[in-house]
Design an enzyme around this catalytic site. Structure first.
Site, PDB file in Angstrom:
ATOM      1  N   SER A 208     -39.435  67.943 -35.409  1.00  0.00           N
ATOM      2  CA  SER A 208     -39.847  67.306 -36.266  1.00  0.00           C
ATOM      3  C   SER A 208     -41.436  66.602 -36.214  1.00  0.00           C
ATOM      4  CB  SER A 208     -39.289  67.491 -37.371  1.00  0.00           C
ATOM      5  OG  SER A 208     -38.198  68.268 -38.455  1.00  0.00           O
TER       6      SER A 208
ATOM      7  N   LYS B 124     -27.183  68.553 -46.278  1.00  0.00           N
ATOM      8  CA  LYS B 124     -28.286  69.253 -46.810  1.00  0.00           C
ATOM      9  C   LYS B 124     -27.212  69.749 -48.352  1.00  0.00           C
ATOM     10  CE  LYS B 124     -30.638  71.982 -43.267  1.00  0.00           C
ATOM     11  NZ  LYS B 124     -31.448  73.499 -43.532  1.00  0.00           N
TER      12      LYS B 124
ATOM     13  N   ASP C  55     -37.298  76.028 -46.107  1.00  0.00           N
ATOM     14  CA  ASP C  55     -37.150  77.273 -45.136  1.00  0.00           C
ATOM     15  C   ASP C  55     -37.332  79.131 -45.467  1.00  0.00           C
ATOM     16  OD1 ASP C  55     -36.177  75.801 -43.080  1.00  0.00           O
ATOM     17  OD2 ASP C  55     -33.832  76.430 -43.790  1.00  0.00           O
TER      18      ASP C  55
ATOM     19  N   GLY D  37     -26.839  88.911 -40.682  1.00  0.00           N
ATOM     20  CA  GLY D  37     -25.615  86.992 -40.998  1.00  0.00           C
ATOM     21  C   GLY D  37     -26.346  86.767 -42.800  1.00  0.00           C
TER      22      GLY D  37
ATOM     23  N   ASN E 202     -22.807  91.189 -42.150  1.00  0.00           N
ATOM     24  CA  ASN E 202     -22.108  90.193 -41.143  1.00  0.00           C
ATOM     25  C   ASN E 202     -21.450  90.369 -40.466  1.00  0.00           C
ATOM     26  OD1 ASN E 202     -22.556  87.045 -41.027  1.00  0.00           O
ATOM     27  ND2 ASN E 202     -20.928  86.600 -42.085  1.00  0.00           N
ATOM     28  N   ARG E 203     -21.178  89.656 -39.159  1.00  0.00           N
ATOM     29  CA  ARG E 203     -19.515  89.832 -38.846  1.00  0.00           C
ATOM     30  C   ARG E 203     -18.416  89.683 -40.318  1.00  0.00           C
ATOM     31  NH1 ARG E 203     -18.366  85.471 -34.292  1.00  0.00           N
ATOM     32  NH2 ARG E 203     -18.144  83.915 -36.037  1.00  0.00           N
ATOM     33  N   THR E 204     -18.451  88.468 -40.600  1.00  0.00           N
ATOM     34  CA  THR E 204     -17.748  88.054 -41.637  1.00  0.00           C
ATOM     35  C   THR E 204     -18.160  89.022 -42.693  1.00  0.00           C
ATOM     36  OG1 THR E 204     -16.968  86.601 -40.294  1.00  0.00           O
ATOM     37  CG2 THR E 204     -15.778  86.733 -42.362  1.00  0.00           C
ATOM     38  N   LEU E 205     -17.939  90.059 -43.731  1.00  0.00           N
ATOM     39  CA  LEU E 205     -18.294  91.349 -44.190  1.00  0.00           C
ATOM     40  C   LEU E 205     -18.325  89.890 -45.665  1.00  0.00           C
ATOM     41  CD1 LEU E 205     -19.384  93.816 -45.913  1.00  0.00           C
ATOM     42  CD2 LEU E 205     -16.938  94.648 -46.030  1.00  0.00           C
TER      43      LEU E 205
ATOM     44  N   TYR F 245     -35.112  80.243 -32.186  1.00  0.00           N
ATOM     45  CA  TYR F 245     -37.006  80.131 -30.841  1.00  0.00           C
ATOM     46  C   TYR F 245     -36.620  79.467 -29.986  1.00  0.00           C
ATOM     47  CZ  TYR F 245     -35.537  75.176 -33.824  1.00  0.00           C
ATOM     48  OH  TYR F 245     -35.509  74.118 -34.132  1.00  0.00           O
TER      49      TYR F 245
END
Ligand code: ATR
Length: 280
Positions: free
Chosen positions: A22, A71, A106, A131, A155-158, A222
């Site tokens: 930033s 946040k 975002d 994700g 997502n891996r964790t539904l 990134y």
């Protein structure tokens, strides 16, 4: 503490102090726009956050970025806009009529990057988002705001996908990781918000050959700039938008709110930040 500053300055509030791009981004815009101002990193432990934010102006700051782990906590210390509220987290603080406001940039980072790299992407009827963490919330918010009719959220964790989907209504449909192969042929937009493909992590192992030929692919990772997912998508001739683009576009709004000018994401800025990424 009262700080006397000669010029308006913003800061990045986080803990512990982490390497961030930033300052590089905002210093570039201050320099190229000829604005006398500053942008500094402030390491603020959780116990000091309240005092720091309440005295932001007294410390001489016109606003701030907020990162991990603050946040969510800053929502209670400011007036959040609809985006910050829906996402449950803010990354930008600014003053308006003496009042401290917060937003989550975002969302516009994500959609503006797609607008720049793949105009017309929002004609997609269906999107597939991988994700269901914090970044995914901003992505899903942006997709719904831009009128994407159906967002499949894998997502891996539904259970995490299910609780995120619940917040956004019936357009967002949670699905199991095992369903990816059957969802890919319908996905006109594919978004990776997981950490898979990041430097030091396993690659995202999916077959982009199953996507329609008109699909747009975007990866929030990134580092590296060209993830295995983007390399495979480009190899197939699909339109792509990378995570660095989102990082740069999300910074635009904060700068505009603090310093009063809307900056541009230029090829020169990209190459400056790209050069910094190779230092990782
Ligand atoms: P961020 O704020 O960047 O979204 P996060 O909230 O920690 O970070 O979310 C990370 C995402 O990457 C989650 O969707 C996570 O899946 P889980 O909810 O199941 O943990 C996903 N993720 C991380 N490592 C993964 C892996 N090895 N395989 C699949 N998904 C993974």
């Amino acid at each position: 503490m009262t700080a006397q500053r000669k010029h308006p300055a913003a800061c990045l509030i986080g803990w512990p102090a982490a390497h961030s791009r930033s300052p590089l981004i905002h210093h570039y815009w201050l320099r190229t726009l000829g604005i006398e101002g500053g942008y500094v990193i402030e390491a603020v432990p959780p116990d000091d956050l309240r005092d720091f934010v309440l005295r932001l102006s007294l410390r001489g700051f016109v606003g701030a970025n907020v990162t991990i782990p603050h946040k969510e906590s800053v929502l209670d210390l400011s007036t959040p806009d609809a985006r910050a509220l829906a996402i449950g987290a803010a990354n930008t603080l600014w003053f308006e009529d003496g009042e401290l406001h917060s937003t989550n940039t975002d969302v516009e980072g994500f959609v503006n990057n797609l607008d720049a790299c793949a105009p017309g992407w929002d004609k997609a009827d269906e999107a597939l988002v991988l994700g269901a963490g914090g970044a995914s919330r901003a992505v899903v918010f942006g997709l719904i705001e831009r009128g994407i009719a159906r967002v499949h959220l894998v997502n891996r964790t539904l259970s995490r996908a299910a609780s995120l989907a619940e917040k956004f209504g019936t357009a967002v449909v949670p699905a199991q990781w095992e369903n990816i192969a059957e969802l890919l042929p319908r996905a006109e937009l594919l978004v990776n918000t997981t950490s898979l493909g990041m430097h030091g992590q396993a690659p995202l192992d999916i077959d982009v050959g199953l996507l329609p030929a008109s699909a747009v692919v975007t990866d929030l990772v990134y580092v590296p700039l060209e993830t295995p997912l983007l390399a495979a998508a480009r190899g197939r001739g699909l339109k792509c938008a990378d995570g660095l683009g989102m990082l740069l576009h999300q910074a635009v709004r904060g700068f505009e709110l603090w310093f009063g000018r809307r900056p541009e994401v230029t090829p020169e800025l990209r190459s400056i930040v790209e050069a910094d990424l190779t230092k990782v």
